[in-house]
Every structure is written in C-alpha cells, then in structure tokens.
Design an enzyme around this catalytic site. Sequence first.
Site, PDB file in Angstrom:
ATOM      1  CG  ASN A 170      -2.137   0.754   1.806  1.00  0.00           C
ATOM      2  OD1 ASN A 170      -2.665   0.965   0.342  1.00  0.00           O
ATOM      3  ND2 ASN A 170      -1.746   1.850   1.950  1.00  0.00           N
ATOM      4  CG  HIS A 207      -4.389  10.480   0.787  1.00  0.00           C
ATOM      5  ND1 HIS A 207      -5.631  10.779   1.753  1.00  0.00           N
ATOM      6  CD2 HIS A 207      -4.087   9.196   1.732  1.00  0.00           C
ATOM      7  CE1 HIS A 207      -5.202   9.463   2.553  1.00  0.00           C
ATOM      8  NE2 HIS A 207      -4.252   8.672   2.686  1.00  0.00           N
ATOM      9  CD  GLU A 235      -4.142   4.805   3.632  1.00  0.00           C
ATOM     10  OE1 GLU A 235      -3.513   5.888   3.134  1.00  0.00           O
ATOM     11  OE2 GLU A 235      -3.335   4.012   3.735  1.00  0.00           O
ATOM     12  CG  ASP A 237      -8.222  11.449   1.621  1.00  0.00           C
ATOM     13  OD1 ASP A 237      -7.458  12.284   1.225  1.00  0.00           O
ATOM     14  OD2 ASP A 237      -8.283  11.498   2.882  1.00  0.00           O
TER      15      ASP A 237
HETATM   16  O1  G3I Z   1      -4.562   8.700  20.957  1.00  0.00           O
HETATM   17  C1  G3I Z   1      -3.567   9.801  20.738  1.00  0.00           C
HETATM   18  C2  G3I Z   1      -4.371  10.346  21.827  1.00  0.00           C
HETATM   19  O2  G3I Z   1      -3.827  10.031  23.422  1.00  0.00           O
HETATM   20  C3  G3I Z   1      -3.362  11.717  22.132  1.00  0.00           C
HETATM   21  O3  G3I Z   1      -4.139  12.622  22.862  1.00  0.00           O
HETATM   22  C4  G3I Z   1      -3.794  12.749  20.287  1.00  0.00           C
HETATM   23  C5  G3I Z   1      -2.520  13.382  20.617  1.00  0.00           C
HETATM   24  O4  G3I Z   1      -2.113  13.425  19.803  1.00  0.00           O
HETATM   25  O5  G3I Z   1      -3.358  11.734  19.497  1.00  0.00           O
HETATM   26  C6  G3I Z   1      -3.258  10.925  19.591  1.00  0.00           C
HETATM   27  O6  G3I Z   1      -3.290   9.774  17.746  1.00  0.00           O
HETATM   28  C7  G3I Z   1      -3.497  10.781  16.969  1.00  0.00           C
HETATM   29  C8  G3I Z   1      -4.097   9.187  15.698  1.00  0.00           C
HETATM   30  O7  G3I Z   1      -3.849   9.966  14.406  1.00  0.00           O
HETATM   31  C9  G3I Z   1      -5.548   8.686  16.306  1.00  0.00           C
HETATM   32  O8  G3I Z   1      -6.295   9.895  16.326  1.00  0.00           O
HETATM   33  C10 G3I Z   1      -1.944  11.041  16.273  1.00  0.00           C
HETATM   34  O9  G3I Z   1      -1.477  12.005  17.631  1.00  0.00           O
HETATM   35  C11 G3I Z   1      -2.240  11.313  14.930  1.00  0.00           C
HETATM   36  O10 G3I Z   1      -0.349  11.590  14.238  1.00  0.00           O
HETATM   37  C12 G3I Z   1      -2.765  10.507  14.099  1.00  0.00           C
HETATM   38  O11 G3I Z   1      -3.079  10.850  12.639  1.00  0.00           O
HETATM   39  C13 G3I Z   1      -3.478   9.836  12.469  1.00  0.00           C
HETATM   40  C14 G3I Z   1      -1.821   9.294  10.864  1.00  0.00           C
HETATM   41  O12 G3I Z   1      -2.256   8.521  10.300  1.00  0.00           O
HETATM   42  C15 G3I Z   1      -0.493   9.309  11.490  1.00  0.00           C
HETATM   43  O13 G3I Z   1       0.273   9.297  10.567  1.00  0.00           O
HETATM   44  C16 G3I Z   1      -4.291  10.069  11.395  1.00  0.00           C
HETATM   45  O14 G3I Z   1      -5.691   9.806  12.140  1.00  0.00           O
HETATM   46  C17 G3I Z   1      -4.712   9.295  10.610  1.00  0.00           C
HETATM   47  O15 G3I Z   1      -6.257   8.969   9.573  1.00  0.00           O
HETATM   48  C18 G3I Z   1      -3.495   8.853   8.950  1.00  0.00           C
HETATM   49  O16 G3I Z   1      -3.694   7.726   8.573  1.00  0.00           O
HETATM   50  C19 G3I Z   1      -2.552   7.241   7.489  1.00  0.00           C
HETATM   51  C20 G3I Z   1      -2.346   6.351   6.892  1.00  0.00           C
HETATM   52  O17 G3I Z   1      -2.644   5.135   8.147  1.00  0.00           O
HETATM   53  C21 G3I Z   1      -1.268   5.946   6.160  1.00  0.00           C
HETATM   54  N1  G3I Z   1      -1.504   6.498   4.643  1.00  0.00           N
HETATM   55  C22 G3I Z   1      -2.394   8.158   4.980  1.00  0.00           C
HETATM   56  C23 G3I Z   1      -3.329   8.190   5.937  1.00  0.00           C
HETATM   57  C24 G3I Z   1      -3.141   9.602   6.201  1.00  0.00           C
HETATM   58  O18 G3I Z   1      -2.093  10.432   6.985  1.00  0.00           O
END
Ligand code: G3I
Length: 302
Positions: A170, A207, A235, A237
Amino acid sequence: ASTLGAQAAASGRYFGTAVASGKLGDSTYSTILDREFNMITPENEMKWDTIEPSRGAFNFGPADQIVNHALAHGQQMRGHTTVWHNQLPGWVSSITDANTLRSVMDNHITTEISHFKGKIYAWDVVNEAFADGSSQHRSSVFQNVLGNGFIEEAFRTARAADPAAKLCYNDYNIENWTDAKTQGVYSMVRDFKARGVPIDCVGFQSHFGSGGPPASFQTTLSNFAALGVDVQLTELDIAQAPSAAYTNTVTACMRVARCAGITVWGIRDSDSWRSGESPLLFDGSGNKKAAYSAVLSALGTG
Ligand code: G3I
C-alpha cells in the site's frame, strides 16, 4: 442500488471506509457506516504503536472492537498495517541489530495476523516503503537495518500466518504512471510475481488534490493488474470533494476488472485527517454531499 456498498456489490466490488473505534458509539456515525459501507479499515487501531507498544506486549482491544462491529454488521475488514515507518514505537526504531529486528518484525507480523486470522479480507502488509520522487525504498529502520529484502521477508511471513488473506503493498503518490515512485513499486511487484514472492494486491491510497486523479490513473491500475494482482483504492479523499474528481476516480476503478473495491478515508468531513479540506462524501452533520451522488452513479456504470 441506493447505497454505496450495494451499488459496488452489483459489480462484485466493495465500498469501504476508515473507522475509528472511539466513534462507534456516535449513532450518526455508526448509522451511516452500517447503511453505506461493506468494508472497514481501522484508521489507527491495527498500527504498531497500538498493537505492540512494548516488545511482546500485544494490545488488540481497540482493533477487536472494530472487527466485532464488522462481524455483527456483515462488513469485511482490511488490515492496516503490519510494517510501516510511522506510528512505530521508539523501542522498534532504535533497534540496530539485524537479527533482533528481523525476529521482532516477523514476530509482530505473525502475532498480529494470526490474532485476526480468518477475519481479514486483505492486509496492508507493508505501507509506504518507497521514497517520494524516486524509485528506491525510503529510509526507515527496516530498510536501514535489514536492507531491501525486508519487504519480501514481511510478505512471506504474512502468508504463513494467514494463507487465506490477500496480501497488499500500500502506498501514496503511485497513481501517476510515469512517476518514478510508481515505476519503483511496479518493478517490485513484477519481480515478486516472477520469483513467487506472495503478493495479491496493490493499494493505491488516492489522497488527491481538488483536481482528482492524474489522467493516467486508469492506465496505472490496468498495468498493475496485468502483473496478476488485484488493485484497490485504499484511502480515497479529495480536497473540496468536487463531484467530477470523485467521478473520474471511481470510473477509473470501474473500468479495470481487477479493481476490487474502493475505501474512502473516513465518513464525515469532520472525521477526516484533512478535515480542513472537506474531502469526504458526508458533511460534518452526516448529510450526503454532491460528491456522494456522483460516486453512487459512477459505481452504477459497472
Ligand atoms: O491517540 C492519541 C491520543 O492519545 C493523543 O491524545 C492525541 C494527541 O495528538 O493523539 C492521538 O493520536 C493521533 C492518532 O491519529 C489517533 O487520533 C495521532 O496524534 C495522529 O498523528 C494520528 O494521525 C493518523 C495518521 O495516519 C498518523 O500517521 C490519522 O488519524 C490517520 O488518518 C492517518 O492515516 C494515514 C494512513 O494510516 C496511511 N496513509 C496516510 C494516512 C494519512 O496520514
């Protein structure tokens, strides 16, 4: 058909979304989820930092919650993701010994995939291993300590853990055929197929900016499919969610027989990792946007 999932199913495809376990209790969210989508990808719950936060200590609770929801509602699951350089705990990224890292990686893959054995349609075994603007692997602890062979190692280990699950590579920015990154991934898949390394599918994250997919997107999908793998939009969007951009994206998939399905990366704009760009099919209140109708009708062209 009157829902995304049923309309996709009419041509033998699926239509999925990323799901966050913490939102399953939001009835607006779960009502749309269970009405429209027949495939689910956990947005974060199957990533290394959640699944194995410290060595050998596995935490499947949040992912199990999503899998149980899917089982109860007749939805299939995509597993995302076993090997990725992001959301990787420090205890893994600081390993410098190859034998140690190989055993840690293989144990992580085996334990995670075995836990969900029989419940996952397809796994993103390795995510985003190629560098932008290049046909080479990116720098990561896996690449730097194990070398190029880590991807093959991961796929062989995954196959042994659940022989029935489809195994995907992926990535993002591999939708434009002439890009070096697309060519690098294509060469890897061609090589894997030639040597019998187990790989069943390639996930195109999709994306996109507001212009939607590159003009070559359908060509890219059919060229990969011709190697003998399924292709999936994993994914999706699109900034501002223009109807035309969504139509072009879905149409590219519909025109490729081995395009198995499409997953959008969230339900409502407010659920999106790029919520400022309102890139999804439902607004923050859960109302269908114009792009929803565009997708529904493009899915009907199969
Ligand atoms: O769970 C913690 C929480 O405990 C904390 O208080 C909070 C404060 O920042 O962070 C929370 O974690 C966050 C997590 O999402 C859950 O909400 C992280 O900071 C945040 O970085 C994380 O972002 C995710 C991102 O991947 C990380 O790389 C996004 O939700 C998610 O949509 C995104 O998805 C990725 C795919 O897996 C791979 N391809 C790209 C795509 C977009 O970046």
